[in-house]
Structure formats: structure tokens, C-alpha cells
Scaffold this active site. Structure first.
Site, short mmCIF file in Angstrom:
data_model
loop_
_atom_site.label_atom_id
_atom_site.label_comp_id
_atom_site.label_asym_id
_atom_site.label_seq_id
_atom_site.Cartn_x
_atom_site.Cartn_y
_atom_site.Cartn_z
N HIS A 64 -1.67 12.39 -104.23
CA HIS A 64 -3.09 12.28 -103.87
C HIS A 64 -4.24 11.29 -103.76
CE1 HIS A 64 -2.72 16.84 -102.77
NE2 HIS A 64 -1.61 16.33 -102.75
N ASP A 70 -29.75 13.61 -94.32
CA ASP A 70 -30.47 14.32 -92.98
C ASP A 70 -28.25 13.61 -91.72
OD1 ASP A 70 -31.11 11.94 -91.75
OD2 ASP A 70 -32.35 13.11 -90.94
N ASP A 72 1.44 12.54 -89.30
CA ASP A 72 2.19 12.94 -90.92
C ASP A 72 2.99 12.36 -91.30
OD1 ASP A 72 1.50 13.45 -93.45
OD2 ASP A 72 1.46 15.57 -93.69
N HIS A 115 7.15 17.86 -105.83
CA HIS A 115 6.69 18.78 -104.37
C HIS A 115 7.87 19.52 -103.65
CE1 HIS A 115 7.43 15.38 -101.82
NE2 HIS A 115 6.53 14.77 -102.69
N GLU A 132 8.29 9.96 -95.12
CA GLU A 132 8.28 11.34 -94.54
C GLU A 132 8.39 10.93 -93.08
OE1 GLU A 132 4.15 12.30 -94.89
OE2 GLU A 132 4.22 14.48 -94.29
N ASP A 163 0.88 7.23 -97.04
CA ASP A 163 1.17 8.54 -96.04
C ASP A 163 -0.13 8.36 -95.11
OD1 ASP A 163 0.90 10.48 -95.40
OD2 ASP A 163 1.44 11.87 -97.72
N GLU A 216 9.60 15.68 -96.41
CA GLU A 216 8.89 14.60 -96.95
C GLU A 216 9.84 14.25 -98.46
OE1 GLU A 216 5.29 15.18 -97.73
OE2 GLU A 216 4.56 16.48 -96.36
N HIS A 246 -1.66 20.38 -93.13
CA HIS A 246 -0.49 21.49 -93.96
C HIS A 246 -1.31 22.63 -92.63
CE1 HIS A 246 -1.26 19.29 -97.61
NE2 HIS A 246 -0.24 18.72 -96.53
N TYR A 296 8.93 9.59 -108.05
CA TYR A 296 7.35 9.15 -108.09
C TYR A 296 8.29 8.80 -110.03
CZ TYR A 296 6.42 11.12 -104.30
OH TYR A 296 6.04 12.31 -102.70
N ARG A 348 7.61 7.45 -101.05
CA ARG A 348 8.63 8.79 -100.44
C ARG A 348 9.00 8.37 -98.52
NH1 ARG A 348 4.41 10.90 -101.72
NH2 ARG A 348 2.35 10.46 -100.49
N HIS A 382 6.35 21.06 -94.83
CA HIS A 382 5.08 21.66 -94.75
C HIS A 382 5.04 22.14 -93.20
CE1 HIS A 382 2.16 18.66 -93.71
NE2 HIS A 382 3.12 17.83 -95.46
MN LIG Z 1 3.19 15.83 -95.64
#
Ligand SMILES: [Mn+2]
Length: 435
Positions: free
Chosen positions: A242, A37, A270, A349, A406, A259, A383, A360, A387, A404, A353
Site C-alpha cells: 500500500h 474549517d 482499479d 494477497h 491488474e 496501481d 491482480e 473494494h 514482490y 503486479r 476483489h
Molecule cells: Mn485492486
């Protein structure tokens, strides 16, 4: 801080785009069970919040628009009961819904079924979020059934239904000065969390310990939750786009990709930064890092009014392809390599965004099939990354390097402002912060 006056202006601007004799219905988010719960931490629905600034679950916003495009803002929400006070504390209730949140009419939730037929009767158009399953859809359908059964007494049931989301999302794409202020604060406090991670990593042994430093710094600055699950990826884990497991040991000599961004007054930051766990880049790490940074700066340079969205990605692809050929990681020539999308083996990628209430964020990227031009008030991320997985078909020395970088960028009349500029990103600045 966004004043209620601004929320009212948003409702007015939305209604100006609607048909006369219509109703807008937007439900708030509900509490979601996590297990047993116990609930997940409550997070208001972004569209609902954008139009109300109201952060309680289960509420319903209605805008009842007449034939002259005048409208009533009607808010259904929890009422303050003794039980509610004891277990959960004060809710806004109906008095505050009117006084603080500027509702023209406010009712407790249990009156929704009774009031809905009155509000919908004799309207032609209903605007509501479509394609997002919600209890409210069923209640609207039941109300329509009821109204249709009363048709013989002259009541007309609405018969045109339109998705409200594209209109709200287009509004959300263009940030006001007060929204930019909050996003700047979100980005700055998140940048401080990245700096903290850089400064503390040398005494830490696991990815989750770095994540704890980020969360500490977010919370300490009044940012109660991250805008999304933080990625803290050591070495080749950075090649899992991810990756949020964040449980691996940190290995000296490897890079760490973070990230992470906080959510501040509902607005997301972000930010990605990549740095050497031992404080010094080796030759290969530095070569890849400098290339990603060059690509990111080239992408950022494109961010100004009038430049099509896709141009940022095109510049990044040009720089990355050129650099990878120079390093011997891709085969040339440059034009053929770009045409073949050879970069996709290590940069898979897009350039970024929209950013706002959602990480996003809402808003179309194309209009009429064409990439839309950037305009002042838009906020986006830039970004690029490279990789190189441990199984990549390249010289061994490159394997396991993932980078990366960003930043969060607002488009201004003159060009752009990097909201996250506080987070160090040149090799020298990173190495200096980590000393
Ligand atoms: Mn991003």
C-alpha cells in the site's frame, strides 16, 4: 449515465425483499473536516447513491412500506436559501427532489425531527445501516423514546431492527448494463492514464511526477478524482503493497509499479501495470514479469459463470509456484510447495476483489461458508503480483523486483470482458508504447 428510472427500479427491487409495514432509513454522507474549517472533497455514501443518484451531503432517504408492500419514497435534503445560493450555488431543494429525483415526498432537513415520529409510528420493522456510527442512529433512538412515551394513546413503536446493508450490497454486486457502460468508460480513461505514464516516464525524475501525469489524464477526461490513492512505486517500493508516499527518485534500470484508477460518475477503475523506467526489461525483471503475466492470464481464463470465486486464486498460485520453482526462487516439488503456501513469501494477497461504486466493492465472497460461483453482471479485479524485497532470502539478482498486473473484468453470459484491456501488458506492447 444512469437514468432516474433505474434508481426507482432499484428502490422497488429493494422493497420487494422487505417485510410489510416497515421503514428503510439510509443517511447520505456528511462533509468531513480535513483541518481547520476546510473539508475533504465530498463523496456521497455508495449505498445512498445507489438508491437515489442524489449527490448532496446530509440528506436522508426513507422508504415507508405499507401492509401491501406499496411504498413512499421520502427525501430529506438541504433547502435552497439565499445564503446557500450565494456561498455554494444551487442545491436541488425540495422541488427538484420531487421532479428530478422522483421523491414522492420531499422535506427540508430541519423538518426531520418533526416528521420522523409520524413516519415511524405504528411500523413494525426498521431497516437501517447498523455498525456504521452516524448521527441518525441517535435521532432514531430519540424518536423511539418519544413514541414509547405515547404508547398509552395507542401508538406502537417499531421493535424490530435489521441491517439494510446486506440487501443493498447483494444488489450492488450485480451490475446493470448502464453500470457496466460507466465502468468500461472508467477503465478506458484510466488505461489512457497508464499509457500516458509509460510515455512520459523517461523525462521524469520522481514518483510524484508520474502521479501528476495520471491525475492530469484522469481530470482531463472528466474524472474529477482517483477512486483511491494512486500507488506509484519505483524499484523495491513496489514491495510495499500500500505504498502511496510516491516521493522517491526514479532510478533508470528499475521497474515502476503503478496501481491507479479513476472514479467516473461514481464508478471505480482499479488498474495495475509495471514497466521498466528506461523502457527495456532486463533478464531478471522480464522473467518475473512474464511469470506474473502468465499467472494473470491463467486467472482471467477462469472468469466465467459457474466458476467458484476461489478458483481464480488457485490457478494463480499454481502458475506462480511452478514458475518460481523453475527460476530457483522456491524449492520444489510443486504440490508440497503449494500445500506449504511457500508462495506467500512473495505473493501475499488474494487474486482480487469486487469492483463497483467502491474500489473494494460490496458483496459477499462466500455463501453458507462456500466460495460463491461467479455470475454474469459481477465485476472483479484479477491482480496477481510477485514482490521480492531487498532483504528476501534469494539470489541477489532477484532482489528489489516487484510486479503486479491488474485488470478489471466483468463476468458475461459467455465468459468475461476485460474492461481495462486498453492498458498494454505484454512485454512487446509495453516496450512499443514506451519507444
Ligand atoms: Mn485492486
Amino acid at each position: 449515465m444512469i437514468l432516474q428510472h433505474e434508481y426507482r427500479q432499484r428502490r422497488q427491487r429493494l422493497v420487494q425483499q422487505l417485510e410489510n409495514n416497515s421503514v428503510v432509513i439510509i443517511p447520505a454522507a456528511r462533509e468531513v473536516l480535513r483541518n481547520g474549517d476546510a473539508h475533504y472533497r465530498f463523496r456521497q455514501n455508495s449505498d445512498f447513491y445507489y438508491l437515489t443518484g442524489f449527490d448532496e451531503p446530509d440528506a436522508v432517504l426513507l422508504l415507508a412500506v405499507d401492509d401491501h408492500r406499496r411504498f413512499q419514497y421520502i427525501l430529506f435534503s438541504h433547502e435552497n436559501t439565499q445564503e446557500q445560493l450565494i456561498w455554494h450555488g444551487q442545491r436541488a431543494g425540495q422541488t427538484q427532489a420531487r421532479q428530478q429525483f422522483l421523491a414522492d415526498e420531499a422535506y427540508p432537513l430541519h423538518q426531520l425531527d418533526e416528521k420522523l415520529p409520524e413516519i415511524l409510528a405504528d411500523r413494525s420493522w426498521v431497516y437501517l445501516p447498523l455498525g456504521r456510527p452516524h448521527d441518525l442512529e441517535r435521532r432514531v433512538e430519540q424518536t423511539l423514546d418519544q413514541l414509547k412515551s405515547e404508547q398509552r394513546s395507542g401508538i406502537h413503536a417499531p421493535d424490530r431492527f435489521i441491517d439494510i446493508q446486506p440487501l443493498v450490497h447483494e444488489m450492488r454486486l450485480f451490475k446493470s448494463d448502464s453500470e457496466i457502460d460507466l465502468m468500461r468508460q472508467a477503465a478506458q480513461l484510466s488505461a489512457k492514464a497508464h499509457i500516458r505514464a509509460m510515455q512520459h516516464v523517461s523525462r521524469l525524475n520522481y514518483e510524484y511526477e508520474v502521479e501528476a501525469e495520471l491525475l492530469y489524464e484522469f481530470s482531463r477526461q472528466g474524472c474529477r478524482a482517483p477512486a483511491y490513492d494512486s500507488i506509484v512505486a519505483g524499484g523495491a517500493n513496489a514491495c510495499i503493497l500500500h505504498y502511496t508516499r510516491n516521493q522517491a527518485p526514479l532510478n533508470k534500470g528499475e521497474l515502476l509499479l503503478i496501481d491507479a484508477g479513476g472514479e467516473y460518475h461514481y464508478y471505480a477503475a482499479d488498474i495495475s501495470r509495471t514497466f521498466p523506467i528506461n523502457g527495456r526489461f532486463n533478464a531478471e525483471q522480464r522473467a518475473i514479469y512474464e511469470l506474473v503475466l502468465e499467472a494473470q492470464l491463467a486467472g482471467l481464463e477462469q472468469v466465467k459463470p459457474g466458476v467458484p470465486w476461489h478458483r481464480v486464486q488457485q490457478r494463480i498460485v499454481e502458475v506462480i509456484t511452478h514458475g518460481l520453482i523453475e527460476l530457483g526462487i522456491l524449492a520444489g516439488p510443486v504440490e508440497k510447495s503449494i500445500a506449504d503456501q511457500a508462495y506467500r513469501s512473495v505473493y501475499m494477497h488474494n487474486s482480487g476483489h469486487w469492483l463497483g461504486l467502491d474500489v473494494h466493492d460490496a458483496g459477499d465472497y462466500k455463501i453458507g461458508g462456500q466460495w460463491r460461483p461467479l455470475e454474469a453482471g459481477m465485476v472483479l479485479t484479477v491482480e496477481p503480483g510477485i514482490y521480492i524485497s531487498e532483504t528476501a532470502d534469494v539470489d541477489d539478482k532477484w532482489r528489489g523486483i516487484g510486479v503486479r498486473i491488474e485488470d478489471d473484468v466483468s463476468v458475461t453470459e459467455e465468459g468475461h470482458e476485460i474492461l481495462s484491456a486498453l492498458a498494454p501488458k505484454t512485454v512487446d506492447d509495453i516496450q512499443a508504447v514506451m519507444q
